[in-house]
Design a protein around this motif. Structure first.
Motif, PDB file in Angstrom:
ATOM      1  N   ARG A 212       0.836  -1.208   0.000  1.00  0.00           N
ATOM      2  CA  ARG A 212       0.000   0.000   0.000  1.00  0.00           C
ATOM      3  C   ARG A 212       0.868   1.255   0.000  1.00  0.00           C
ATOM      4  N   ARG A 213       0.471   2.202  -0.781  1.00  0.00           N
ATOM      5  CA  ARG A 213       1.194   3.475  -0.832  1.00  0.00           C
ATOM      6  C   ARG A 213       0.303   4.580  -0.266  1.00  0.00           C
ATOM      7  N   GLY A 214       0.925   5.663   0.179  1.00  0.00           N
ATOM      8  CA  GLY A 214       0.153   6.840   0.576  1.00  0.00           C
ATOM      9  C   GLY A 214      -0.089   6.939   2.068  1.00  0.00           C
ATOM     10  N   ARG A 215       0.192   5.893   2.813  1.00  0.00           N
ATOM     11  CA  ARG A 215      -0.058   5.953   4.252  1.00  0.00           C
ATOM     12  C   ARG A 215       1.208   6.407   5.005  1.00  0.00           C
ATOM     13  N   LEU A 216       2.329   5.764   4.689  1.00  0.00           N
ATOM     14  CA  LEU A 216       3.582   6.166   5.335  1.00  0.00           C
ATOM     15  C   LEU A 216       4.340   7.118   4.413  1.00  0.00           C
ATOM     16  N   LEU A 217       4.862   8.164   5.005  1.00  0.00           N
ATOM     17  CA  LEU A 217       5.623   9.140   4.221  1.00  0.00           C
ATOM     18  C   LEU A 217       6.803   8.442   3.540  1.00  0.00           C
ATOM     19  N   GLY A 218       6.970   8.676   2.261  1.00  0.00           N
ATOM     20  CA  GLY A 218       8.119   8.100   1.552  1.00  0.00           C
ATOM     21  C   GLY A 218       7.845   6.748   0.947  1.00  0.00           C
ATOM     22  N   GLY A 219       6.773   6.085   1.405  1.00  0.00           N
ATOM     23  CA  GLY A 219       6.442   4.784   0.824  1.00  0.00           C
ATOM     24  C   GLY A 219       6.450   3.664   1.845  1.00  0.00           C
ATOM     25  N   PRO A 220       5.988   2.476   1.417  1.00  0.00           N
ATOM     26  CA  PRO A 220       5.933   1.344   2.349  1.00  0.00           C
ATOM     27  C   PRO A 220       7.319   0.879   2.770  1.00  0.00           C
ATOM     28  N   VAL A 221       7.334   0.087   3.834  1.00  0.00           N
ATOM     29  CA  VAL A 221       8.595  -0.292   4.471  1.00  0.00           C
ATOM     30  C   VAL A 221       8.686  -1.818   4.548  1.00  0.00           C
ATOM     31  N   ILE A 222       9.906  -2.343   4.408  1.00  0.00           N
ATOM     32  CA  ILE A 222      10.079  -3.780   4.677  1.00  0.00           C
ATOM     33  C   ILE A 222      11.030  -3.976   5.862  1.00  0.00           C
ATOM     34  N   ILE A 223      10.744  -5.046   6.615  1.00  0.00           N
ATOM     35  CA  ILE A 223      11.598  -5.434   7.738  1.00  0.00           C
ATOM     36  C   ILE A 223      11.871  -6.924   7.574  1.00  0.00           C
ATOM     37  N   ASN A 224      13.121  -7.299   7.382  1.00  0.00           N
ATOM     38  CA  ASN A 224      13.439  -8.725   7.240  1.00  0.00           C
ATOM     39  C   ASN A 224      14.346  -9.179   8.371  1.00  0.00           C
TER      40      ASN A 224
END
Ligand code: NDP
Ligand code: OXD
Length: 312
Positions: A212-224
């Motif tokens: 999803r885009r538009g919710r977090l500033l700068g774009g979505p995030v991944i955590i691995n």
């Protein structure tokens, strides 16, 4: 008899604790004098190619790691059941890592860090936690613990697993057919999957593009925090550069240690830790595996046995 075969950890210290916990049950290390045919249990981490030689009486292989992907690739792995590490302390440590990185990204850490460097006063207000969806891939021991700890912080938690799950307050998605739907409502994607042929390379450009885009500033995030084999690092670099991803937290890498010339080191919104999200603690590890040995010797079935067919 228990044989220890550990690389990259303090084998002597583990052996001492096991000897105390299991006494008078014999505990040996490589280099000691013993008959390999008398070894019933071998406790391993990164076993060498000859680790299992002569162990004809083996009842179980005990894995210091929760993840057994590398062990399953051992060319001489015997047919004995494999018991992996499952432990409250390990889960707590992993959830500490996940919660820290989710909250850091939710609160716009990379933006404010860049602003501080530039002495820029820019009042950006992050969305409410309830408006931020954390999607956890892998709803096993670690995924479920992380979900349980993220819920009280107010995040909208979603899960994706191979088989259906029903966890209070968590929106559950199952299998490849629901993967896109899972991604399309996810702002922060957390990988806690085992590394198998099906999950290898799952953190790739196509996956990132579906978040999803538009919710977090700068774009979505991944955590691995699972395995480096889950991620395509060149595609992470490109996605961070062109804004497909807003940030990444990586604890694991395709090659470990992360090579000096990896471009990931220099990306300000890529947060690197050296495979330390959760360590198998010595005291709790000895307690857990000693309990398993004692129980099995008393006729109890083994627990947390790896399903070799599934690969985890
Ligand atoms: P579990 O085996 O308990 O859970 C695995 C989860 O992944 C399950 O929910 C399983 O689904 C799901 N899964 C597996 N294959 C697929 C697939 N093809 N599609 C969708 N879902 C899938 O593992 P743990 O939670 O104990 O550990 C997860 C991983 O974390 C370990 O394998 C290890 O690699 C990593 N790890 C990393 C550490 C670190 O320090 N960075 C420390 C410890 C572990 P289902 O429930 O349906 O079977
Ligand atoms: C594990 C790990 O799998 O430390 O336990 O990565």
């Amino acid at each position: 008899m228990l044989l220890l075969h550990l690389s990259d950890v303090d084998e002597a210290s583990w052996a001492k604790r096991f000897a105390e916990a299991l006494a008078p049950y014999p505990v040996v290390r490589r280099g000691d004098q013993f008959d390999p045919a008398e070894v019933r249990y071998i406790f391993v981490w990164k076993p060498k190619p000859d680790a299992f030689e002569g162990l004809t009486g083996l009842r179980a292989v005990l894995s210091l790691g929760a993840g057994v992907d590398a062990l399953l690739k051992h060319p001489k792995l015997p047919d004995a059941p494999i018991v992996r590490f499952v432990d409250e302390d390990l889960s707590q440590r992993m959830s500490d890592y996940v919660v820290a990185h989710v909250t850091m990204h939710h609160r716009g850490f990379s933006k404010f860090q860049a602003d501080q460097k530039a002495r820029r006063w820019d009042q950006y207000y992050p969305p409410a936690a309830s408006e931020t969806a954390v999607g956890i891939m892998g709803m096993g021991v670690l995924g479920q613990d992380a979900a349980r700890r993220l819920k009280p912080l107010g995040f909208a938690v979603r899960s994706w697993s191979r088989t259906p799950k029903s966890i209070d307050g968590v929106e559950a998605f199952t299998g490849p057919e629901q993967f896109d739907e899972f991604l399309s409502g996810t702002d922060v994607l957390v990988c806690l999957l085992p590394l198998t042929p099906e999950t290898t390379g799952i953190l790739n450009r196509e996956t990132f593009g579906k978040l999803r885009r538009g919710r977090l500033l700068g774009g979505p995030v991944i955590i691995n925090a699972a395995r480096g084999g889950h991620q395509r690092e060149a595609e992470i670099v490109a996605a961070l550069a062109d804004g497909t991803l807003g940030a990444a937290s990586l604890d694991v890498f395709e090659t470990e240690p992360l090579p000096q010339d990896s471009p990931l080191w220099n990306i300000p919104n890529c947060f690197i830790t050296p495979h330390v999200a959760a360590i198998s603690n010595e005291a709790s590890g000895v307690r857990y595996f000693s309990g398993i040995i004692k129980g099995h010797e008393a006729g109890e079935p083994l627990i947390n046995v790896v399903d070799r067919g599934r690969g985890y």
